[in-house]
Write a protein that holds these residues in place. Structure first.
Motif, mmCIF file in Angstrom:
data_model
loop_
_atom_site.group_PDB
_atom_site.id
_atom_site.type_symbol
_atom_site.label_atom_id
_atom_site.label_comp_id
_atom_site.label_asym_id
_atom_site.label_seq_id
_atom_site.Cartn_x
_atom_site.Cartn_y
_atom_site.Cartn_z
ATOM 1 N N ARG A 37 10.083 -0.267 -40.614
ATOM 2 C CA ARG A 37 8.541 -1.058 -41.627
ATOM 3 C C ARG A 37 7.803 0.853 -41.361
ATOM 4 N N ASN A 38 8.044 1.152 -40.399
ATOM 5 C CA ASN A 38 7.128 1.975 -40.110
ATOM 6 C C ASN A 38 7.766 3.361 -40.431
ATOM 7 N N LEU A 40 9.883 3.953 -43.077
ATOM 8 C CA LEU A 40 8.991 3.891 -44.965
ATOM 9 C C LEU A 40 7.973 3.809 -45.349
ATOM 10 N N ARG A 41 6.563 3.259 -44.342
ATOM 11 C CA ARG A 41 5.565 3.422 -45.067
ATOM 12 C C ARG A 41 5.220 4.718 -44.683
ATOM 13 N N GLY A 42 5.640 5.215 -43.576
ATOM 14 C CA GLY A 42 4.936 7.214 -43.290
ATOM 15 C C GLY A 42 5.378 7.815 -44.554
ATOM 16 N N GLY A 44 5.431 7.257 -47.328
ATOM 17 C CA GLY A 44 5.585 6.438 -49.119
ATOM 18 C C GLY A 44 6.026 5.561 -49.481
ATOM 19 N N HIS A 45 7.082 5.233 -49.046
ATOM 20 C CA HIS A 45 7.437 4.171 -49.614
ATOM 21 C C HIS A 45 7.343 2.730 -49.894
ATOM 22 N N LYS A 46 7.971 1.449 -49.983
ATOM 23 C CA LYS A 46 7.653 0.396 -50.058
ATOM 24 C C LYS A 46 8.180 -0.389 -49.084
ATOM 25 N N GLU A 47 8.909 -1.587 -48.555
ATOM 26 C CA GLU A 47 9.373 -2.112 -47.266
ATOM 27 C C GLU A 47 10.442 -2.882 -48.340
ATOM 28 N N SER A 116 9.705 13.469 -48.843
ATOM 29 C CA SER A 116 9.212 11.987 -49.087
ATOM 30 C C SER A 116 9.936 11.200 -48.397
#
Length: 530
Positions: A37-38, A40-42, A44-47, A116
């Motif tokens: 999760r971290n 993908l967030r880092g 810039g993606h949604k989970e 990204s």
């Protein structure tokens, strides 16, 4: 009667170890949900569940050599064709940032990557895979070190598919046991080969079999036992993978042989029970053979070099490592000058030997000093030049000017430098220094003279339309004779051979051909549908 502490030949201690590993792996996989999760967030993606995390295990990703070109070309291809894939590189290059590494990739290889959909997991225990950490039993030590490094990788992020692109087969067990993920690999060179075993068995002196070993019957037998044990567990490791890619016919032949390797005595003795358990639980999808996927070479740019008006220069591009056998090159060149003194005295026929290579450490620097001393002893210092750690622009300049491309390494697994000899780059070139020179000659239009073994013999310097594209040799005398044949070609013969060499290199070793081969491995069967 079998004692109670054995069940079907497997010790209770080994079963306990197995259960402990499974429990620890379950714990890591549970924590991995947070790590994923971290990640993908880092970026810039949604989970989203439709993202596939593709992990590339390449601890030396910032080295800038031929193996790294394979890595970055594969990732660039994945980014173009699979937008729902996030690539992760497990790197030990903790002295560089993500931005610095990708800037070097752009400069060195002219490969632009999407930030990204690419992230790095930096590993801090890379020292355990370096040969300096294991002065004795180096193969075993580095393999154990790779398992420790892979454990660090899995504890930080478990991917959906693990691909090793550096040759650390023992790391497969960690990704498989702890991560429960499918395994793939691109193998540049087998960690141990049947040739290495044969040299120890025949007590042949080699850079991997020193005088102290080859001259002793006892030490040779001890090393032979060590090699056979290592080969056994290396084969177990390779069979853990779901697919294997290799860079040449030579590598495929060795990897295929290792995949079939077995030792009934070791099976019966049940040595090292935890690893035997690994063998028992090896994936049923283990590959029966490897697939050849030639490395991508910069043939498009190299092919822009002119083929005519080449200088009478014999060019060697190779790190100053023992296996490159630079002393054989110097002796061959000396024989050429002795047999054909006009190459020394006639200013129109004069020939030079140019040795360009990287020096990594004090050992390489000492080797260069010894080679310079050999040149002086032979009295040919006016005709031999060394360029150590040359800027890449200098390398490319000489590729556009030289006549002969020289490689004397025995059993070179592929030899990208020879491809580059045959194909050559535009005037707009990067200035970064590659750590190894691997993809040069064919595309550059330089006529290759290579050792008659390995990839250069079976894959690279091969006939095109029944006509030769270069020469092979084994001894200094044969190399000197091959030099003379190239230097004696008529203008028409010379140009025709350069054209054949370039044509073969460009059509066989391009990035497009690599991408086709990479996809043929069916790595994408593990990708979630977008």
């Amino acid at each position: 009667m079998i004692p109670m502490f054995f069940i079907n030949g497997v010790s209770l201690g080994a079963i306990f170890v197995w259960i402990t590993i499974q429990l620890y792996g379950w714990s890591l996989r549970k924590q991995n949900k947070i790590h994923r999760r971290n990640l993908l967030r880092g970026l810039g993606h949604k989970e989203d569940d439709d993202k596939t995390v593709l992990g590339f295990f390449h601890p030396y990703c910032n080295a800038g050599g031929g193996g790294e070109r394979v890595l970055w070309t594969a990732i660039a291809h994945v980014q173009r064709t699979r937008p729902n894939v996030v690539s992760v590189v497990y790197s030990g290059d903790t002295d560089a940032t993500k931005q610095e590494i990708l800037a070097k990739v752009q400069s060195r290889f002219n490969i632009e990557l999407d930030h990204s959909s690419l992230e790095f997991v930096f590993l801090h225990s890379r020292r355990w895979v370096e040969d300096s950490a294991w002065p004795r039993l180096t193969l075993l030590g580095q393999s154990i070190g790779s398992m420790w490094l892979a454990w660090e990788a899995m504890s930080k992020l478990i991917p959906d598919l693990y691909i090793d692109t550096m040759g650390y087969a023992f790391s497969f067990h960690i990704a498989s046991l702890l991560g429960r993920v499918p395994i793939g690999a691109y193998v540049h060179y087998p960690t141990i080969s049947t040739d290495m075993v044969k040299r120890v068995q025949s007590r042949t002196r080699w850079h991997t079999n020193t005088d102290s070993i080859s001259s002793s019957a006892f030490l040779s037998q001890a090393k032979l036992l060590y090699y056979r044990l290592f080969m056994y567990y290396y084969a177990v490791s390779l069979r853990t993978a779901s697919f294997l890619m290799v860079n040449s016919t030579w590598t495929k032949e060795h990897i295929d042989a290792i995949l079939q390797y077995s030792n009934p005595i070791l099976d019966i003795l049940n040595l090292l029970p935890p690893l035997v358990l690994l063998k028992l639980f090896t994936s049923n999808n283990a590959p029966k053979s490897a697939t050849i996927v030639y490395p991508p070479c910069d043939t498009k740019e190299l092919s822009l070099f002119g083929l005519e008006k080449r200088e009478r220069v014999i060019l060697s591009l190779a790190q100053f490592r023992p296996e490159k056998d630079h002393s054989a090159q110097i002796h061959a060149f000396h024989q050429l000058l002795e047999k054909h003194p006009e190459y020394k005295t006639d200013k129109h026929l004069g020939v030079r030997l140019l040795l360009i290579g990287g020096s990594r450490n004090e050992g390489d620097a000492g080797r260069v000093a010894q080679l310079r001393g050999l040149v002086g002893e032979l009295g040919i210092e006016d005709h031999v030049e060394f360029i150590v750690n040359a800027p890449y622009a200098t390398v490319l300049d000489w590729l556009s000017r030289a006549s002969v491309g020289l490689s004397t390494m025995v059993d070179e697994h592929f030899g990208i430098n020879i491809v580059e000899y045959m194909a050559s780059l535009s005037s707009s070139v990067p200035s970064a220094l590659p750590s190894i020179y691997l993809c040069s000659a064919s595309a550059a239009g330089v006529i290759p003279v290579t050792h008659a073994s390995g990839g250069p013999l079976k894959d690279i310097v091969v006939p095109l339309g029944g006509e030769i594209t270069g020469y092979h040799a084994k001894t200094p005398t044969e190399f000197s004779e091959a030099f003379h044949r190239v230097l004696s070609l008529s203008a028409d013969e010379d140009l025709a051979m350069r054209r054949r060499a370039r044509t073969w290199a460009v059509q066989t070793f391009s990035e497009a051909e690599f991408e086709k081969g990479f996809d043929a491995s069916r790595w994408d069967r593990y990708v979630r549908p977008s």
